[in-house]
Design an enzyme around this catalytic site. Structure first.
Site, PDB file in Angstrom:
ATOM      1  N   MET A  14       0.855  -1.195   0.000  1.00 22.33           N
ATOM      2  CA  MET A  14       0.000   0.000   0.000  1.00 22.33           C
ATOM      3  C   MET A  14       0.888   1.242   0.000  1.00 22.33           C
ATOM      4  O   MET A  14       1.647   1.475   0.941  1.00 22.33           O
ATOM      5  CB  MET A  14      -0.936  -0.005   1.213  1.00 22.33           C
ATOM      6  CG  MET A  14      -2.054  -1.042   1.109  1.00 22.33           C
ATOM      7  SD  MET A  14      -3.158  -1.044   2.533  1.00 22.33           S
ATOM      8  CE  MET A  14      -2.187  -2.001   3.708  1.00 22.33           C
ATOM      9  N   GLN A  67       8.287  -4.083  -4.684  1.00 19.56           N
ATOM     10  CA  GLN A  67       7.381  -3.944  -5.832  1.00 19.56           C
ATOM     11  C   GLN A  67       7.752  -2.766  -6.718  1.00 19.56           C
ATOM     12  O   GLN A  67       7.983  -1.654  -6.236  1.00 19.56           O
ATOM     13  CB  GLN A  67       5.936  -3.757  -5.361  1.00 19.56           C
ATOM     14  CG  GLN A  67       4.974  -3.826  -6.550  1.00 19.56           C
ATOM     15  CD  GLN A  67       3.555  -3.481  -6.197  1.00 19.56           C
ATOM     16  OE1 GLN A  67       3.269  -2.366  -5.814  1.00 19.56           O
ATOM     17  NE2 GLN A  67       2.656  -4.445  -6.343  1.00 19.56           N
ATOM     18  N   CYS A  97      -2.172  -0.664 -10.187  1.00 21.78           N
ATOM     19  CA  CYS A  97      -2.390   0.716  -9.727  1.00 21.78           C
ATOM     20  C   CYS A  97      -3.380   1.432 -10.656  1.00 21.78           C
ATOM     21  O   CYS A  97      -3.168   1.506 -11.860  1.00 21.78           O
ATOM     22  CB  CYS A  97      -1.063   1.468  -9.670  1.00 21.78           C
ATOM     23  SG  CYS A  97      -1.288   3.157  -9.047  1.00 21.78           S
ATOM     24  N   LYS A 136       1.471  -8.644  -9.623  1.00 22.73           N
ATOM     25  CA  LYS A 136       0.192  -8.426  -8.919  1.00 22.73           C
ATOM     26  C   LYS A 136      -0.776  -7.822  -9.922  1.00 22.73           C
ATOM     27  O   LYS A 136      -0.532  -6.728 -10.422  1.00 22.73           O
ATOM     28  CB  LYS A 136       0.394  -7.525  -7.702  1.00 22.73           C
ATOM     29  CG  LYS A 136      -0.889  -7.322  -6.902  1.00 22.73           C
ATOM     30  CD  LYS A 136      -0.566  -6.844  -5.495  1.00 22.73           C
ATOM     31  CE  LYS A 136      -1.788  -6.455  -4.690  1.00 22.73           C
ATOM     32  NZ  LYS A 136      -2.347  -5.171  -5.062  1.00 22.73           N
ATOM     33  N   GLY A 198      -8.332  -9.222  -1.618  1.00 21.65           N
ATOM     34  CA  GLY A 198      -9.549  -8.448  -1.825  1.00 21.65           C
ATOM     35  C   GLY A 198     -10.611  -8.713  -0.782  1.00 21.65           C
ATOM     36  O   GLY A 198     -11.175  -9.801  -0.714  1.00 21.65           O
ATOM     37  N   ASP A 199     -10.840  -7.695   0.089  1.00 18.28           N
ATOM     38  CA  ASP A 199     -11.931  -7.746   1.067  1.00 18.28           C
ATOM     39  C   ASP A 199     -11.779  -8.831   2.119  1.00 18.28           C
ATOM     40  O   ASP A 199     -12.779  -9.354   2.604  1.00 18.28           O
ATOM     41  CB  ASP A 199     -13.292  -7.906   0.364  1.00 18.28           C
ATOM     42  CG  ASP A 199     -13.648  -6.684  -0.470  1.00 18.28           C
ATOM     43  OD1 ASP A 199     -13.091  -5.603  -0.203  1.00 18.28           O
ATOM     44  OD2 ASP A 199     -14.456  -6.829  -1.402  1.00 18.28           O
ATOM     45  N   GLY A 221      -4.912  -6.080   2.835  1.00 18.47           N
ATOM     46  CA  GLY A 221      -4.536  -4.669   2.712  1.00 18.47           C
ATOM     47  C   GLY A 221      -5.242  -3.800   3.727  1.00 18.47           C
ATOM     48  O   GLY A 221      -4.801  -3.674   4.882  1.00 18.47           O
ATOM     49  N   ARG A 222      -6.388  -3.249   3.331  1.00 18.14           N
ATOM     50  CA  ARG A 222      -7.045  -2.229   4.163  1.00 18.14           C
ATOM     51  C   ARG A 222      -7.395  -2.711   5.566  1.00 18.14           C
ATOM     52  O   ARG A 222      -7.356  -1.919   6.512  1.00 18.14           O
ATOM     53  CB  ARG A 222      -8.284  -1.703   3.429  1.00 18.14           C
ATOM     54  CG  ARG A 222      -7.924  -0.854   2.202  1.00 18.14           C
ATOM     55  CD  ARG A 222      -9.121  -0.677   1.295  1.00 18.14           C
ATOM     56  NE  ARG A 222      -9.579  -1.977   0.842  1.00 18.14           N
ATOM     57  CZ  ARG A 222     -10.796  -2.225   0.373  1.00 18.14           C
ATOM     58  NH1 ARG A 222     -11.677  -1.253   0.294  1.00 18.14           N
ATOM     59  NH2 ARG A 222     -11.127  -3.443  -0.024  1.00 18.14           N
TER      60      ARG A 222
END
Ligand SMILES: Cc1cc2nc3c(=O)[nH]c(=O)nc-3n(C[C@H](O)[C@H](O)[C@H](O)COP(=O)(O)O)c2cc1C
Length: 303
Positions: A14, A67, A97, A136, A198-199, A221-222
């Site tokens: 991130m 990355q 991105c 990715k 993802g999620d 991630g988040r």
């Protein structure tokens, strides 16, 4: 054993977040392979001082993937060589991105639209380095071009060692639920390891993704923002969370240039305060703090 399979949970790259201090904290909480934030290949090759600072990493972070962001095969290959020489355990290519000024340069998610050009990038980068080379990707550029499988097959045939799939398309940004079935189609199409992303907001989610898709590992991630203890297998006691937060702030102060450190402290403390009573009212003060010590005392007032 109770039949519970060990989950391989990794921290997702991130930008502006997964710098050395946060990566180290994630590792100490139990994260597997770490990945740097995206690093502009051209700026790295040109020895830009800010980019050099972004590429800073520590021996304790190993195994660590670095990355790269770019579109020119030779520049990407040279940047990969330098990162390998500097101790990277893997090189990962950013093909996700969505930022307008990045895709306008043909970089990030725009690579999904250019399978031929991307094949050349894979080949050139693969030849340049000895360490594993991974990519990715997204589900595709938009709903009409869902080509994750096509890109994955090209990658495999060019010697790419692994693929992370964030299944949203570029045009979906962060809307809707990430369509995990896209991860399954990639897993079924190639023999190299596929990491799902993802999620995922809990171990149960990670287990569900692994079962639904057959992915080899899960990237978070988040859900790790303000919650790096998500990587730990069990509940983390309040005093241990407080210790992690204190250590994170200390690492930011020790490792990042002063011009970045205070913003990073404020940003992460804001995330750590998510859900605490009074957090919303406290946040503006956090971003006006004069130093990390003041920011911390503002933060502890709502903790
Ligand atoms: C603030 C932010 C910065 C990101 N920067 C990068 C990046 O530098 N490289 C990359 O491949 N993905 C980047 N991503 C995408 C994440 O790695 C991940 O694919 C995405 O957030 C979906 O996973 P999640 O639902 O677990 O957050 C970024 C995401 C966020 C929220």
């Amino acid at each position: 054993m109770t039949g519970v399979t060990q989950l391989d949970l990794r921290l997702a790259p991130m930008a502006g977040v997964t710098n050395a201090p946060f990566r180290l904290i994630a590792r100490e909480c139990g994260a597997g392979l770490l990945t740097s934030e995206e690093i502009d290949a051209k700026a790295l090759v040109e020895d830009n001082a800010k980019t050099r600072a972004l590429a800073l990493h520590l021996p304790e972070e190993k195994p660590l993937a670095m990355q790269l962001l770019g579109a020119d095969p030779d520049v990407l290959a040279e940047a990969a060589r330098r990162l390998e020489a500097d101790g990277a355990d893997r090189i990962d290519l950013n093909m996700g991105c969505p930022v307008a000024k990045i895709v306008a340069k043909g970089q990030g998610a725009a690579l999904m639209r250019d399978p031929l050009g991307t094949a050349m990038i894979f080949r050139t980068m693969r030849k340049a380095i000895q360490v594993p080379f991974t990519i990715k990707i997204r589900g595709g550029w938009d709903d009409r071009t869902l080509n994750a499988v096509e890109i994955a097959r090209i990658a495999e045939s060019e010697g790419v060692d692994g693929i992370t799939v964030h299944p949203r398309t570029r045009s979906q940004q962060f809307t809707g639920q990430a369509p995990w079935d896209v991860i399954r189609t990639v897993v079924d199409a190639v023999r190299i390891p596929v990491v799902g992303n993802g999620d995922v907001a809990s171990h149960d989610d990670a287990r569900a993704m692994t079962e639904a898709t057959g992915c080899a590992a899960v990237m978070i991630g988040r859900a790790a923002l303000g919650r790096p203890w998500i990587f730990a297998g069990s509940d983390v006691a309040r005093e241990d969370r407080a210790r992690i937060i204190r250590r994170h702030v200390q690492l930011i102060e020790d490792l990042l240039p002063a011009r970045l450190a205070l913003t990073q402290v404020a940003k992460h403390l804001a995330w750590y305060s998510t859900g605490l009573p009074g957090a919303a009212r406290m946040r503006p003060a956090l971003f006006h703090a004069r130093d990390a010590e003041e920011a911390l005392s503002i933060f502890w007032s709502v903790w």
